[in-house]
Design a protein around this motif. Structure first.
Motif, PDB file in Angstrom:
ATOM      1  N   MET A 192      12.876   2.072  11.887  1.00 17.90           N
ATOM      2  CA  MET A 192      13.324   0.679  11.977  1.00 17.90           C
ATOM      3  C   MET A 192      14.539   0.469  11.063  1.00 17.90           C
ATOM      4  O   MET A 192      14.537   0.909   9.916  1.00 17.90           O
ATOM      5  N   LYS A 193      15.551  -0.198  11.604  1.00 19.62           N
ATOM      6  CA  LYS A 193      16.773  -0.435  10.818  1.00 19.62           C
ATOM      7  C   LYS A 193      16.682  -1.780  10.092  1.00 19.62           C
ATOM      8  O   LYS A 193      16.469  -2.815  10.734  1.00 19.62           O
ATOM      9  N   ILE A 194      16.857  -1.750   8.761  1.00 21.70           N
ATOM     10  CA  ILE A 194      16.756  -2.976   7.962  1.00 21.70           C
ATOM     11  C   ILE A 194      18.112  -3.268   7.318  1.00 21.70           C
ATOM     12  O   ILE A 194      18.614  -2.453   6.523  1.00 21.70           O
ATOM     13  N   ALA A 195      18.677  -4.421   7.634  1.00 21.19           N
ATOM     14  CA  ALA A 195      19.960  -4.812   7.015  1.00 21.19           C
ATOM     15  C   ALA A 195      19.684  -5.374   5.621  1.00 21.19           C
ATOM     16  O   ALA A 195      18.767  -6.181   5.433  1.00 21.19           O
ATOM     17  N   ILE A 196      20.477  -4.921   4.651  1.00 17.36           N
ATOM     18  CA  ILE A 196      20.350  -5.431   3.280  1.00 17.36           C
ATOM     19  C   ILE A 196      21.708  -5.943   2.826  1.00 17.36           C
ATOM     20  O   ILE A 196      22.735  -5.574   3.386  1.00 17.36           O
ATOM     21  N   ALA A 252      23.410 -11.392   7.962  1.00 18.71           N
ATOM     22  CA  ALA A 252      22.900 -12.300   8.998  1.00 18.71           C
ATOM     23  C   ALA A 252      23.441 -11.872  10.374  1.00 18.71           C
ATOM     24  O   ALA A 252      22.704 -11.834  11.362  1.00 18.71           O
ATOM     25  N   ALA A 253      24.720 -11.497  10.411  1.00 17.82           N
ATOM     26  CA  ALA A 253      25.336 -11.097  11.683  1.00 17.82           C
ATOM     27  C   ALA A 253      24.721  -9.796  12.193  1.00 17.82           C
ATOM     28  O   ALA A 253      24.542  -9.620  13.408  1.00 17.82           O
ATOM     29  N   ALA A 254      24.373  -8.882  11.279  1.00 20.77           N
ATOM     30  CA  ALA A 254      23.772  -7.597  11.688  1.00 20.77           C
ATOM     31  C   ALA A 254      22.428  -7.839  12.377  1.00 20.77           C
ATOM     32  O   ALA A 254      22.094  -7.159  13.349  1.00 20.77           O
ATOM     33  N   VAL A 255      21.668  -8.822  11.897  1.00 21.94           N
ATOM     34  CA  VAL A 255      20.369  -9.128  12.517  1.00 21.94           C
ATOM     35  C   VAL A 255      20.608  -9.875  13.834  1.00 21.94           C
ATOM     36  O   VAL A 255      20.025  -9.541  14.868  1.00 21.94           O
ATOM     37  N   ALA A 256      21.501 -10.856  13.811  1.00 18.65           N
ATOM     38  CA  ALA A 256      21.755 -11.676  15.007  1.00 18.65           C
ATOM     39  C   ALA A 256      22.286 -10.825  16.165  1.00 18.65           C
ATOM     40  O   ALA A 256      21.962 -11.074  17.322  1.00 18.65           O
ATOM     41  N   SER A 257      23.097  -9.811  15.855  1.00 16.88           N
ATOM     42  CA  SER A 257      23.711  -9.000  16.917  1.00 16.88           C
ATOM     43  C   SER A 257      22.804  -7.867  17.382  1.00 16.88           C
ATOM     44  O   SER A 257      23.097  -7.200  18.364  1.00 16.88           O
ATOM     45  N   GLY A 258      21.706  -7.604  16.638  1.00 13.85           N
ATOM     46  CA  GLY A 258      20.809  -6.514  17.007  1.00 13.85           C
ATOM     47  C   GLY A 258      21.230  -5.182  16.403  1.00 13.85           C
ATOM     48  O   GLY A 258      20.597  -4.154  16.641  1.00 13.85           O
ATOM     49  N   LEU A 259      22.286  -5.181  15.600  1.00 12.86           N
ATOM     50  CA  LEU A 259      22.720  -3.955  14.910  1.00 12.86           C
ATOM     51  C   LEU A 259      21.590  -3.428  14.014  1.00 12.86           C
ATOM     52  O   LEU A 259      21.407  -2.234  13.847  1.00 12.86           O
ATOM     53  N   ALA A 260      20.826  -4.372  13.435  1.00  9.63           N
ATOM     54  CA  ALA A 260      19.630  -4.015  12.645  1.00  9.63           C
ATOM     55  C   ALA A 260      18.428  -4.671  13.311  1.00  9.63           C
ATOM     56  O   ALA A 260      18.557  -5.724  13.940  1.00  9.63           O
ATOM     57  N   ASP A 261      17.234  -4.041  13.169  1.00  9.17           N
ATOM     58  CA  ASP A 261      16.019  -4.630  13.755  1.00  9.17           C
ATOM     59  C   ASP A 261      15.557  -5.835  12.958  1.00  9.17           C
ATOM     60  O   ASP A 261      15.040  -6.805  13.508  1.00  9.17           O
ATOM     61  N   GLU A 301      22.274 -21.399  11.042  1.00  3.91           N
ATOM     62  CA  GLU A 301      23.431 -21.281  11.944  1.00  3.91           C
ATOM     63  C   GLU A 301      23.283 -20.084  12.892  1.00  3.91           C
ATOM     64  O   GLU A 301      23.652 -20.158  14.057  1.00  3.91           O
ATOM     65  N   GLN A 302      22.776 -18.976  12.365  1.00  6.23           N
ATOM     66  CA  GLN A 302      22.648 -17.763  13.199  1.00  6.23           C
ATOM     67  C   GLN A 302      21.334 -17.750  13.979  1.00  6.23           C
ATOM     68  O   GLN A 302      21.014 -16.761  14.634  1.00  6.23           O
ATOM     69  N   GLN A 303      20.574 -18.832  13.856  1.00  3.56           N
ATOM     70  CA  GLN A 303      19.282 -18.972  14.547  1.00  3.56           C
ATOM     71  C   GLN A 303      18.372 -17.769  14.325  1.00  3.56           C
ATOM     72  O   GLN A 303      17.793 -17.216  15.266  1.00  3.56           O
ATOM     73  N   LEU A 304      18.272 -17.354  13.055  1.00  2.59           N
ATOM     74  CA  LEU A 304      17.383 -16.238  12.721  1.00  2.59           C
ATOM     75  C   LEU A 304      15.980 -16.783  12.471  1.00  2.59           C
ATOM     76  O   LEU A 304      15.801 -17.987  12.269  1.00  2.59           O
ATOM     77  N   TRP A 305      15.014 -15.898  12.488  1.00  4.27           N
ATOM     78  CA  TRP A 305      13.612 -16.294  12.328  1.00  4.27           C
ATOM     79  C   TRP A 305      13.049 -15.678  11.043  1.00  4.27           C
ATOM     80  O   TRP A 305      13.151 -14.470  10.839  1.00  4.27           O
ATOM     81  N   ILE A 306      12.478 -16.508  10.180  1.00  7.06           N
ATOM     82  CA  ILE A 306      11.857 -16.001   8.943  1.00  7.06           C
ATOM     83  C   ILE A 306      10.439 -15.558   9.290  1.00  7.06           C
ATOM     84  O   ILE A 306       9.605 -16.380   9.679  1.00  7.06           O
ATOM     85  N   SER A 307      10.165 -14.241   9.161  1.00 12.72           N
ATOM     86  CA  SER A 307       8.845 -13.748   9.562  1.00 12.72           C
ATOM     87  C   SER A 307       7.986 -13.328   8.370  1.00 12.72           C
ATOM     88  O   SER A 307       6.807 -13.031   8.533  1.00 12.72           O
ATOM     89  N   ASP A 360      14.222 -11.953  11.422  1.00 12.09           N
ATOM     90  CA  ASP A 360      14.201 -11.346  12.759  1.00 12.09           C
ATOM     91  C   ASP A 360      15.183 -12.081  13.659  1.00 12.09           C
ATOM     92  O   ASP A 360      15.505 -13.245  13.411  1.00 12.09           O
ATOM     93  N   ARG A 361      15.575 -11.397  14.733  1.00 12.57           N
ATOM     94  CA  ARG A 361      16.513 -12.034  15.671  1.00 12.57           C
ATOM     95  C   ARG A 361      15.793 -13.082  16.511  1.00 12.57           C
ATOM     96  O   ARG A 361      16.337 -14.142  16.804  1.00 12.57           O
ATOM     97  N   LEU A 362      14.541 -12.768  16.884  1.00 12.43           N
ATOM     98  CA  LEU A 362      13.798 -13.674  17.774  1.00 12.43           C
ATOM     99  C   LEU A 362      12.545 -14.201  17.074  1.00 12.43           C
ATOM    100  O   LEU A 362      11.986 -13.504  16.218  1.00 12.43           O
ATOM    101  N   PRO A 363      12.072 -15.401  17.465  1.00 10.36           N
ATOM    102  CA  PRO A 363      10.848 -15.926  16.861  1.00 10.36           C
ATOM    103  C   PRO A 363       9.672 -14.964  17.063  1.00 10.36           C
ATOM    104  O   PRO A 363       9.537 -14.365  18.131  1.00 10.36           O
TER     105      PRO A 363
END
Ligand SMILES: O=C(O)C(=O)C[C@]1(C(=O)O)C=C[C@@H](O)C=C1
Length: 272
Positions: free
Chosen positions: A1-5, A38-47, A70-76, A179-182
């Motif tokens: 799994m790719k994690i953006a930091i 944030a962009a890496a998660v929103a674009s799917g570059l990172a899981d 703004e990037q409509q990310l989901w806090i999981s 996460d990118r999606l809820p």
């Protein structure tokens, strides 16, 4: 799994990612800024992403709440980690030889009181702790030092000039897993929302009364200005409840008071 930091290898974000995902193999995706993360998660570059949101000494990174919305990310999920800040310099340097100290602004803010005894030292912001330490090692100057983890200092061959120099030993950073999606959690007792209320002066008091009615605990609130709307605020609320049903009822009720309401995530609260 790719994690953006945020930061490069050796930054506290990497430590927090390895702490949270200790049971699975992860690949770190380094990002120099929170916006890039944030962009890496929103674009799917990172899981997934891991993002610092508040520190018990240097406060909340309000801008990150805006990025998540703004990037409509989901806090999981959330992770809390004890942060120990050390001052690293090149071999041969000392607290007397250094003139410039580099680090991430959140790290600098955790350590400012330590430097009151060294007025000749200038504190300079950089992208992250690990990068500052690497840059000091590359520069090789006894006038330069950097603040960061013991691990990053050792990895780069620096020596410790100051151990645990944070202003309080109660130094914790809370990170959010993004996460990118809820996601649909199996269990949760915390929700984060963004809320803009109608300009009725009673709206805020009424919203707080609804929390009371539904037995919801307000764990945290941030208010931010809205560009173009002077004296009107967007609130970011962290709500705690042992009942998911009550949270849903509250959100439905609050809608009548709101211009906009956005659910940013549902997860399990972590404590110390
Ligand atoms: O520079 C780093 O090492 C980071 O991971 C950034 C960061 C932050 O953003 O708060 C992470 C934890 C510490 O509070 C200090 C800095």
């Amino acid at each position: 799994m790719k994690i953006a930091i945020q930061g490069i290898a050796g930054a506290f974000h990497e430590e927090a990612a390895r702490l949270r995902f200790s049971h699975e193999p992860i690949e770190i995706v380094p990002c120099l800024t929170f916006r890039e993360l944030a962009a890496a998660v929103a674009s799917g570059l990172a899981d997934k992403g891991i993002m610092a949101i508040e520190n018990t000494i240097s406060g909340t990174i309000q801008h990150n709440l805006e990025l998540i919305r703004e990037q409509q990310l989901w806090i999981s999920d959330e992770v809390i980690m004890r942060i120990r800040q050390h001052l690293g310099g090149v071999p041969g340097s000392s607290l007397q030889s250094i003139r410039k100290v580099y680090s991430h602004y959140m790290a600098l803010n955790q350590c400012r009181p330590f430097f009151e005894a060294y007025p000749e030292v200038e504190l300079i912001e950089s992208e992250d702790t690990a990068l500052s330490i690497r840059d000091v090692a590359i520069a090789g100057s006894t006038e330069m030092a950097a603040i960061g983890s013991a691990l990053a200092i050792a990895r780069n061959g620096l020596i410790v000039l100051g151990k645990e120099i944070e202003a309080s030993k109660q130094n914790y950073t809370r990170f959010l897993i993004l996460d990118r999606l809820p996601q649909t959690p199996t269990a949760c007792n915390k929700a984060s929302i963004s809320l803009v209320l109608k300009s009725d002066p009673e709206a805020f008091t009424q919203a707080m009364a609804l929390l009371h009615n539904w037995n919801i605990h307000l764990a945290k609130i941030e208010s931010m200005t809205i560009p173009g709307q002077p004296w009107h605020y967007r609130y970011y609320l962290d709500l705690r409840s042992e009942s998911e049903g009550q949270l849903a009822e509250l959100l439905a009720d609050i809608e009548s008071l709101a211009v906009s309401i956005q659910l940013l995530g549902k997860y399990t609260a972590h404590t110390l």
